[in-house]
Design an enzyme around this catalytic site. Structure first.
Site, PDB file in Angstrom:
ATOM      1  N   TRP A 262       0.829  -1.220   0.000  1.00 27.96           N
ATOM      2  CA  TRP A 262       0.000   0.000   0.000  1.00 27.96           C
ATOM      3  C   TRP A 262       0.855   1.258   0.000  1.00 27.96           C
ATOM      4  CZ3 TRP A 262      -1.924   2.488   5.112  1.00 27.96           C
ATOM      5  CH2 TRP A 262      -0.905   2.448   6.074  1.00 27.96           C
TER       6      TRP A 262
ATOM      7  N   GLU B 105       0.454  -3.808  11.651  1.00 23.33           N
ATOM      8  CA  GLU B 105       0.397  -5.249  11.401  1.00 23.33           C
ATOM      9  C   GLU B 105       0.804  -6.098  12.595  1.00 23.33           C
ATOM     10  OE1 GLU B 105       2.289  -5.077   7.411  1.00 23.33           O
ATOM     11  OE2 GLU B 105       4.130  -5.418   8.532  1.00 23.33           O
TER      12      GLU B 105
ATOM     13  N   LYS C 182       2.639  -1.238  15.932  1.00 23.54           N
ATOM     14  CA  LYS C 182       3.886  -1.088  15.181  1.00 23.54           C
ATOM     15  C   LYS C 182       3.969   0.314  14.568  1.00 23.54           C
ATOM     16  CE  LYS C 182       6.219  -3.146  11.175  1.00 23.54           C
ATOM     17  NZ  LYS C 182       6.072  -4.050  10.028  1.00 23.54           N
ATOM     18  N   GLN C 183       2.823   0.797  14.069  1.00 24.47           N
ATOM     19  CA  GLN C 183       2.829   2.057  13.339  1.00 24.47           C
ATOM     20  C   GLN C 183       1.441   2.674  13.397  1.00 24.47           C
ATOM     21  OE1 GLN C 183       3.511  -0.689   9.885  1.00 24.47           O
ATOM     22  NE2 GLN C 183       2.682   1.031   8.741  1.00 24.47           N
TER      23      GLN C 183
HETATM   24  C1  BGC Z   1       5.030  -1.886   7.036  1.00 26.95           C
HETATM   25  C2  BGC Z   1       3.959  -1.818   5.976  1.00 26.95           C
HETATM   26  C3  BGC Z   1       4.612  -1.518   4.639  1.00 26.95           C
HETATM   27  C4  BGC Z   1       5.703  -2.538   4.348  1.00 26.95           C
HETATM   28  C5  BGC Z   1       6.433  -2.242   3.064  1.00 26.95           C
HETATM   29  C6  BGC Z   1       6.086  -2.880   6.646  1.00 26.95           C
HETATM   30  O1  BGC Z   1       7.108  -2.872   7.579  1.00 26.95           O
HETATM   31  O2  BGC Z   1       4.469  -2.279   8.253  1.00 26.95           O
HETATM   32  O3  BGC Z   1       3.012  -0.828   6.279  1.00 26.95           O
HETATM   33  O4  BGC Z   1       3.666  -1.559   3.625  1.00 26.95           O
HETATM   34  O5  BGC Z   1       6.634  -2.519   5.390  1.00 26.95           O
HETATM   35  O6  BGC Z   1       7.080  -1.015   3.131  1.00 26.95           O
END
Ligand code: BGC
Length: 813
Positions: free
Chosen positions: A360, A499, A619-620
């Site tokens: 995304w 995630e 995480k974010q």
């Molecule tokens: C992040 C995702 C992201 C992916 C690719 C992951 O560490 O949690 O949001 O899309 O990295 O950059």
């Protein structure tokens, strides 16, 4: 420079160069990523040409969209992965002063080693001085480029100067087809040999060597040709052994006299248009290539044009970092991308992390590109449109309707998310449920909308855009189930942008219910799809209805779902998902003091036999992503449409709640928090913005940049200046601005391309906003501030005084 930046790097604001002093094996992988050169078609890591791949050196060349699948046996399972293929290495150029070992920074004495990345001209220069075993000194200067004008060409110039001696120097210049995908330590147990049938050869006169091979399962054929020439008489011989095409030159060096060797390389694959076969195309192209000086000149011109179209002037210490970010964005997604069938690779074309997949992350990239290179945005959206059918198949296979875009996408748009991932801390392979991040579909829809708003491209909006929006809306409406007790629709069994949380504590099934971000963005998609369908010209609407079998009852259902999706709350804040508020609180202080860096809290807890699913720990940004995508007014409106009141106090409480419970295990996290806090808690914003700026140059996520840059965060920092701080929106055919001053980043200027106007200049600083519209026969641009709209005619400028020093209420012109 931000904390943690390679101490040996010196960005030079005036010169646009980043210079790395000394040779440090431990930093080599990181520098290779940051010194990658590319042109959107392909990129090559900044590896030392005299070194083969090993634990220090990770040479890599990747062509956009060039994927291959392999199967591996791991933890008792056979798993399939699709990777962006490491193509034959065109860099190899080694040399020696006698019959002994080839000189290398790992085996010989280096008196000097400097590496300079020149952003303005897109070149990487290495300056070295070797001392051989007999004490003979050799100065080497090497300049390389991956041509921005002709995307199939690259050149490596090497100048040799003997210091205090005269004698022969053997030079071996090769194309190496024996490479594997071995750039990421965690993937080492997975199958890595993507190339097969490597054949090497040479032209009749020996001036050109070539290599051809193909990928094992996607059957992409690859052709490379190299011309290696010295500017002094030098006997040349060619050799082609197992998968390598080699030119051997013997140079007669005279003390103090420089001899130059130019290696010019062409690369084609069978994915290219307008070729007969890739090998012929490569040999032909390299044969016609002009000399180094001419190639450098045309390459510089191409870069000059790019910098003009992406003008950005930030006079503080953030300036050089932003420019580096822009450089890498443009090397991954350049105007050449407009002709390719490719998506946005999360880690650029700079390394093998995440296998070159498309996530995304385009949500953080396209809004920037829309206002500079709209053709590139359109191509990236067309990549998604070409895979709409596959997304509809995925939805149908899972028992849903509409389009279910994959969390990770590669060649054909099927779900590429790995089934298992390795926790390097525990050594365990674990099931990966991140594919439940269906919110990626809303990101695609959001980008379609943003692109069309920024460009006014109604042709795209009414055709491909409408098809994507309608199918994504249909997916959301179908996924939502009505809960009579709640009197609302629910979307269950998903994973949000954070995630970490994949399941409820102790649950046997993965997935969470009512992720607020997913539901609110789904409601937005449904509302926009309805607006769009209602506004479509009649004939086009009929075509679409027939094509995707849309009937009026379905639209009534969309309307209902779009107004009654459930958004959970707890303790006066928006809940990340239903039940989030009941999770345990983590002892953040304890974990920080025990582990120091707890960004990857998920791995820490799993290694302890615990699970991050048990805690209020993200995480974010997840809920807070809503503040990234939507302006405060738009977000309030969205909540109101859903029947909720989102007042400033609730939003502020929500921001504070998650801020205290986020470990920032993704580079996207600091970016989004910096963006949000600039409005919600200004005093804290700069620390996050700084971290976002340092993400790759200081390798904040501990070793991940060496495996590829973080393109979303890089582009996001550019967009932070362009849209985040200015509050720039392109809604309704008007350029809306709602600037917010960040004292540490208070003066900046940039130019955008907006609806037929090239190079509209905006400059903020000292409480003023000035706008200059270049002369043209286009309509004036309406600039809207909080309380007024000012038309600016082509050829005119205007300066608006931001009377409220907060910058949130600009009033006087
Ligand atoms: C992040 C995702 C992201 C992916 C690719 C992951 O560490 O949690 O949001 O899309 O990295 O950059």
């Amino acid at each position: 420079m931000p904390d943690g930046t390679d101490p040996a790097v010196f960005p030079d604001h005036a010169d646009w160069t980043w210079t790395y002093e000394g040779y440090e094996p431990a930093r080599e992988q990181l520098r290779e990523s940051l010194c990658t050169l590319g042109n959107g078609y392909f990129a090559t890591r900044g590896a030392a040409p005299e070194c083969a791949a090993d634990s220090v050196h990770h040479p890599g060349t990747y062509a956009a969209g060039c994927y291959n699948r392999l199967t591996s046996d791991i933890a008792g399972l056979t798993i399939e992965n699709e990777d962006l293929v490491n193509l034959p290495n065109w860099l190899p150029l080694r040399f020696r002063t006698g019959p002994g070992a080839w000189l290398s920074p790992d085996t010989h004495k280096l008196l000097e080693h400097r590496q300079s990345l020149d952003l303005r001209s897109g070149t990487l220069t290495r300056t070295l001085r070797y001392e051989d075993d007999d004490g003979r000194r050799l100065a080497v200067r090497q300049v390389r480029l991956v041509h921005m004008g002709d995307p199939h060409l690259a050149v490596l110039r090497t100048e040799f100067t003997a210091e205090g001696w005269s004698g022969d120097l053997d030079v071996e210049s090769a194309l190496d087809g024996t490479v594997t995908n071995s750039g990421v330590e965690r993937y080492r147990r997975l199958a890595a040999r993507h190339l097969t049938h490597a054949h090497a050869g040479a032209s009749e006169d020996g001036g050109t060597v070539w290599l051809r091979c193909r990928t094992t399962t996607s059957d992409i054929r690859v052709g490379l040709a190299a011309r290696t020439r010295a500017d002094a008489p030098a006997p040349v011989s060619v050799r082609h052994d197992d998968g390598r095409a080699v030119h051997l030159l013997r140079l007669a060096l005279a003390d103090g006299r420089t001899v130059t060797v130019d290696k010019t390389v062409a690369l084609h694959t069978s994915r290219d248009p307008a070729i007969s076969d890739p090998l012929h195309a490569a040999v032909d192209r390299v044969g016609r290539a002009p000399d180094f000086t001419a190639l450098l000149a045309s390459h510089r011109t191409a870069w000059r044009q790019l910098w003009r179209n992406a003008e950005l002037d930030v006079p503080t210490s953030a300036g050089p970092v932003l420019r580096l970010h822009l450089f890498h964005v443009l090397q991954t997604l350049s105007p050449h991308t407009a002709d390719l069938d490719v998506g946005v690779p999360a880690r650029g074309l700079h390394g093998e992390a995440y296998r070159g997949h498309v996530f995304w992350d385009e949500l953080f990239v396209l809004p920037y590109l829309n206002l500079h290179f709209p053709e590139v945005s359109r191509a990236l959206l067309t990549y998604r449109h070409r895979r709409l059918e596959q997304a509809c198949f995925a939805a149908r296979d899972a028992g849903h309707s509409g389009a279910m875009y994959p969390w990770q996408s590669g060649s054909d748009g099927r779900e590429e998310t790995q089934r298992l991932h390795l926790n390097p801390r525990s050594g365990r392979w674990l099931p990966d449920h991140s594919r439940l991040q269906h919110h990626v579909g809303s990101a695609v829809a959001y980008n379609v909308w943003q692109y069309c708003e920024a460009t006014g491209d109604t042709e795209f909006l009414h055709t491909k855009g409408a098809e994507m929006l309608a199918q994504i809306a249909r997916f959301w409406a179908g996924l939502a189930t009505y809960d009579g007790a709640l009197g609302r629709y629910r979307i269950r069994g998903v994973v949000g942008p954070d995630e970490y949380h994949e399941a409820y504590p102790g649950a046997s099934r993965p997935g969470l219910d009512d992720n607020a971000y997913t539901n609110v963005t789904a409601a937005w998609v449904l509302a926009r799809a309805l607006d769009l369908l209602r506004a479509l010209p009649g004939p086009r609407r009929r075509d679409l209805d027939e094509r995707i079998a849309l009937d009026p009852d379905e639209l009534d259902a969309w309307e209902d779902v779009s107004r009654r999706l459930h958004v959970p709350y707890h303790d006066g804040v928006i809940s990340q998902f239903q039940g989030y508020g009941e999770l345990a609180e983590l002892d953040w202080t304890g974990y920080r003091s025990r582990y120091g860096d707890i960004r990857r809290l998920d791995r820490i807890l799993e290694a302890e036999g615990d699970s991050v699913n048990n805690y209020q720990a993200s995480k974010q940004a997840d809920v807070l992503m809503l503040g990234y995508l939507f302006s405060p007014a738009e977000l309030r409106g969205l909540f109101a449409r859903l029947g909720y009141r989102l007042d400033d106090a609730t939003w502020q409480r929500t921001v504070d709640h998650y801020l205290a419970r986020t470990s920032h295990g993704s580079t996207l996290s600091s970016l989004v928090h910096g963006w949000i806090l600039a409005r919600a808690r200004r005093a804290d914003a700069w620390a996050f913005v700084q971290e976002a700026l340092a993400g790759d140059i200081a390798d904040i996520q501990g070793g991940t940049t060496g495996e590829g840059i973080h393109l979303g965060a890089m582009a996001g920092t550019l967009d932070l200046v362009q849209r985040g701080l200015t509050g720039l929106e392109t809604r309704g055919g008007t350029l809306r601005l709602d600037p917010v001053p960040l004292p540490e980043l208070s003066e900046y200027g940039f130019a955008v391309r907006y609806r037929g106007h090239w190079g509209v200049r905006l400059r903020l600083g000292a409480g003023r906003l000035s706008v200059t519209v270049p002369d043209s026969d286009q309509d004036p641009i309406d600039i809207a501030l909080a309380d007024r709209t000012v038309p600016v005619e082509p050829g005119e400028s205007c300066t608006l005084v931001l009377t409220d020093q907060d910058g949130t209420r600009p009033t006087t012109a």
